[in-house]
Design a protein around this motif. Sequence first.
Motif, PDB file in Angstrom:
ATOM      1  N   LYS A  24      25.662 -91.544  -9.865  1.00  0.00           N
ATOM      2  CA  LYS A  24      26.330 -90.261  -9.622  1.00  0.00           C
ATOM      3  C   LYS A  24      26.133 -89.312 -10.796  1.00  0.00           C
ATOM      4  O   LYS A  24      26.084 -88.092 -10.622  1.00  0.00           O
ATOM      5  N   LEU A  25      26.009 -89.865 -12.000  1.00  0.00           N
ATOM      6  CA  LEU A  25      25.797 -89.048 -13.193  1.00  0.00           C
ATOM      7  C   LEU A  25      24.351 -88.564 -13.287  1.00  0.00           C
ATOM      8  O   LEU A  25      24.054 -87.636 -14.028  1.00  0.00           O
ATOM      9  N   GLY A  26      23.455 -89.185 -12.515  1.00  0.00           N
ATOM     10  CA  GLY A  26      22.057 -88.777 -12.537  1.00  0.00           C
ATOM     11  C   GLY A  26      21.123 -89.784 -13.179  1.00  0.00           C
ATOM     12  O   GLY A  26      19.943 -89.500 -13.387  1.00  0.00           O
ATOM     13  N   TRP A  27      21.635 -90.979 -13.503  1.00  0.00           N
ATOM     14  CA  TRP A  27      20.806 -92.051 -14.049  1.00  0.00           C
ATOM     15  C   TRP A  27      20.401 -92.979 -12.896  1.00  0.00           C
ATOM     16  O   TRP A  27      20.988 -92.935 -11.818  1.00  0.00           O
ATOM     17  N   GLN A  28      19.405 -93.836 -13.137  1.00  0.00           N
ATOM     18  CA  GLN A  28      18.951 -94.768 -12.114  1.00  0.00           C
ATOM     19  C   GLN A  28      19.042 -96.201 -12.616  1.00  0.00           C
ATOM     20  O   GLN A  28      18.864 -96.467 -13.806  1.00  0.00           O
ATOM     21  N   LYS A  29      19.323 -97.093 -11.694  1.00  0.00           N
ATOM     22  CA  LYS A  29      19.292 -98.524 -12.014  1.00  0.00           C
ATOM     23  C   LYS A  29      17.857 -98.931 -12.307  1.00  0.00           C
ATOM     24  O   LYS A  29      16.948 -98.659 -11.517  1.00  0.00           O
ATOM     25  N   ARG A  30      17.633 -99.574 -13.458  1.00  0.00           N
ATOM     26  CA  ARG A  30      16.285 -99.996 -13.844  1.00  0.00           C
ATOM     27  C   ARG A  30      16.038-101.466 -13.505  1.00  0.00           C
ATOM     28  O   ARG A  30      14.992-101.815 -12.978  1.00  0.00           O
ATOM     29  N   TRP A  31      17.000-102.320 -13.840  1.00  0.00           N
ATOM     30  CA  TRP A  31      16.839-103.742 -13.526  1.00  0.00           C
ATOM     31  C   TRP A  31      18.171-104.447 -13.703  1.00  0.00           C
ATOM     32  O   TRP A  31      19.116-103.903 -14.265  1.00  0.00           O
ATOM     33  N   GLU A  32      18.257-105.653 -13.168  1.00  0.00           N
ATOM     34  CA  GLU A  32      19.418-106.520 -13.373  1.00  0.00           C
ATOM     35  C   GLU A  32      18.928-107.942 -13.574  1.00  0.00           C
ATOM     36  O   GLU A  32      17.816-108.303 -13.147  1.00  0.00           O
ATOM     37  N   TRP A  33      19.755-108.755 -14.238  1.00  0.00           N
ATOM     38  CA  TRP A  33      19.317-110.104 -14.584  1.00  0.00           C
ATOM     39  C   TRP A  33      20.475-111.073 -14.365  1.00  0.00           C
ATOM     40  O   TRP A  33      21.632-110.766 -14.660  1.00  0.00           O
ATOM     41  N   GLY A  34      20.144-112.280 -13.846  1.00  0.00           N
ATOM     42  CA  GLY A  34      21.128-113.329 -13.645  1.00  0.00           C
ATOM     43  C   GLY A  34      21.411-113.558 -12.172  1.00  0.00           C
ATOM     44  O   GLY A  34      21.087-112.745 -11.308  1.00  0.00           O
ATOM     45  N   ASP A  35      22.003-114.703 -11.881  1.00  0.00           N
ATOM     46  CA  ASP A  35      22.352-115.046 -10.508  1.00  0.00           C
ATOM     47  C   ASP A  35      23.737-115.710 -10.509  1.00  0.00           C
ATOM     48  O   ASP A  35      23.861-116.894 -10.781  1.00  0.00           O
ATOM     49  N   PRO A  36      24.799-114.931 -10.224  1.00  0.00           N
ATOM     50  CA  PRO A  36      24.772-113.509  -9.884  1.00  0.00           C
ATOM     51  C   PRO A  36      24.472-112.658 -11.113  1.00  0.00           C
ATOM     52  O   PRO A  36      24.666-113.102 -12.244  1.00  0.00           O
ATOM     53  N   PRO A  37      24.019-111.418 -10.911  1.00  0.00           N
ATOM     54  CA  PRO A  37      23.660-110.571 -12.047  1.00  0.00           C
ATOM     55  C   PRO A  37      24.846-110.341 -12.983  1.00  0.00           C
ATOM     56  O   PRO A  37      25.952-110.041 -12.548  1.00  0.00           O
ATOM     57  N   PRO A  87      19.231 -80.187 -21.453  1.00  0.00           N
ATOM     58  CA  PRO A  87      18.922 -78.751 -21.505  1.00  0.00           C
ATOM     59  C   PRO A  87      20.047 -77.871 -20.974  1.00  0.00           C
ATOM     60  O   PRO A  87      20.196 -76.732 -21.407  1.00  0.00           O
ATOM     61  N   ASP A  88      20.854 -78.370 -20.006  1.00  0.00           N
ATOM     62  CA  ASP A  88      21.843 -77.516 -19.341  1.00  0.00           C
ATOM     63  C   ASP A  88      23.141 -78.301 -19.104  1.00  0.00           C
ATOM     64  O   ASP A  88      23.241 -79.087 -18.154  1.00  0.00           O
ATOM     65  N   VAL A  89      24.120 -78.103 -19.967  1.00  0.00           N
ATOM     66  CA  VAL A  89      25.399 -78.810 -19.858  1.00  0.00           C
ATOM     67  C   VAL A  89      26.146 -78.404 -18.592  1.00  0.00           C
ATOM     68  O   VAL A  89      26.751 -79.239 -17.917  1.00  0.00           O
ATOM     69  N   ASP A  90      26.095 -77.128 -18.248  1.00  0.00           N
ATOM     70  CA  ASP A  90      26.864 -76.653 -17.102  1.00  0.00           C
ATOM     71  C   ASP A  90      26.313 -77.192 -15.783  1.00  0.00           C
ATOM     72  O   ASP A  90      27.073 -77.437 -14.840  1.00  0.00           O
ATOM     73  N   GLU A  91      25.011 -77.394 -15.715  1.00  0.00           N
ATOM     74  CA  GLU A  91      24.427 -78.005 -14.518  1.00  0.00           C
ATOM     75  C   GLU A  91      24.936 -79.441 -14.350  1.00  0.00           C
ATOM     76  O   GLU A  91      25.261 -79.866 -13.242  1.00  0.00           O
ATOM     77  N   ILE A  92      25.014 -80.186 -15.456  1.00  0.00           N
ATOM     78  CA  ILE A  92      25.550 -81.553 -15.401  1.00  0.00           C
ATOM     79  C   ILE A  92      27.012 -81.518 -14.973  1.00  0.00           C
ATOM     80  O   ILE A  92      27.461 -82.350 -14.176  1.00  0.00           O
ATOM     81  N   HIS A  93      27.767 -80.545 -15.471  1.00  0.00           N
ATOM     82  CA  HIS A  93      29.177 -80.429 -15.105  1.00  0.00           C
ATOM     83  C   HIS A  93      29.336 -80.208 -13.604  1.00  0.00           C
ATOM     84  O   HIS A  93      30.164 -80.862 -12.953  1.00  0.00           O
TER      85      HIS A  93
END
Length: 236
Positions: A24-37, A87-93
Motif C-alpha cells: 500500500k505504501l508503494g513497495w513490493q514483496k521481493r522474497w520470503e524464506w522458511g516454511d512457514p515463511p 522526489p515528491d512527499v505530497d504525492e506519497i501523502h
Amino acid sequence: MDAKGLTPILNVSDLAESFAWFEKLGWQKRWEWGDPPGFGAVGAGGYEIFLCHGGQGGRGRSPVTATFGPGGSETGDKGVWMSIWVPDVDEIHRNCLDHDVEVAFPPTDMPWGVRELHVRHPDGHVFRISRGVEYEEEIESFPQREREKGPPIPIERVDVPVRLEKRLAALLEDLAAHKGMTVGETLEETLLHTFEELGGGVANPHTPRTLARIRELKEEHGLDYDCHASYRFVEG
C-alpha cells in the motif's frame, strides 16, 4: 570499512500483513524464506528492507497518534525510525490517504530544510518520508556545476546503428528536447549513469522535475511496460 550496502531489519508481528502494508505504501514483496515463511524482504527502486517475524529488534506501537507536533511523541513507538528520500512527499501523502496507511505527521516544511511526512507501520516502525526543500533547485544546477569541475574532454563521436521501440524512441526525442540536449547526448548521459553503482542500484541522471516530465511522456506515448520489458520485445 568499505561498505557496499545497508539493509535495515524490522521485527514484525505478521509477515503477510507487513507485505500487504508495504505494498500500500508503494513497495513490493521481493522474497520470503522458511516454511512457514518467517523472513522476507520488500523493495522499492534499488533499496530493500528485511522483515523478520517476531525477532531481530524490537517493535511496539505507541498509543499516541502523532509523532511530531502538539501532543506528539518521538519516543512512544518502540520500533525502528528511518528516513526515506523521495522526489515528491505530497504525492506519497495522497497515496497513503487513498490506501489507508496511517499518517502520524502530515507533510510539513521543517526548519532543518526538508519537507517531511511520517507514516507508521502497525508494529510501531516510523518512516520519515522526506525531500530537501532546496533539493530541486540544487540538483537542477548539476549539469553546469559538473562542467565547471574541469576542462573540456576531447572526444570523437561515431555513428552507432540503433533500433528502438517506436514509442520509446518518441519519448527519447521529447526527453532530449526537455533537457536541451541531443538524442545522442541524452543516451550518453543515461549510459554513463548506469555504469555507476548507487545504493544497490544505479545512479539516476534525471532530476525530480525531469522524472515528472517522463511520467507525463510515458502517458502521452502509451508506454505501458516496465523497465524490464525489453527482454520480451518481439518485432512484428
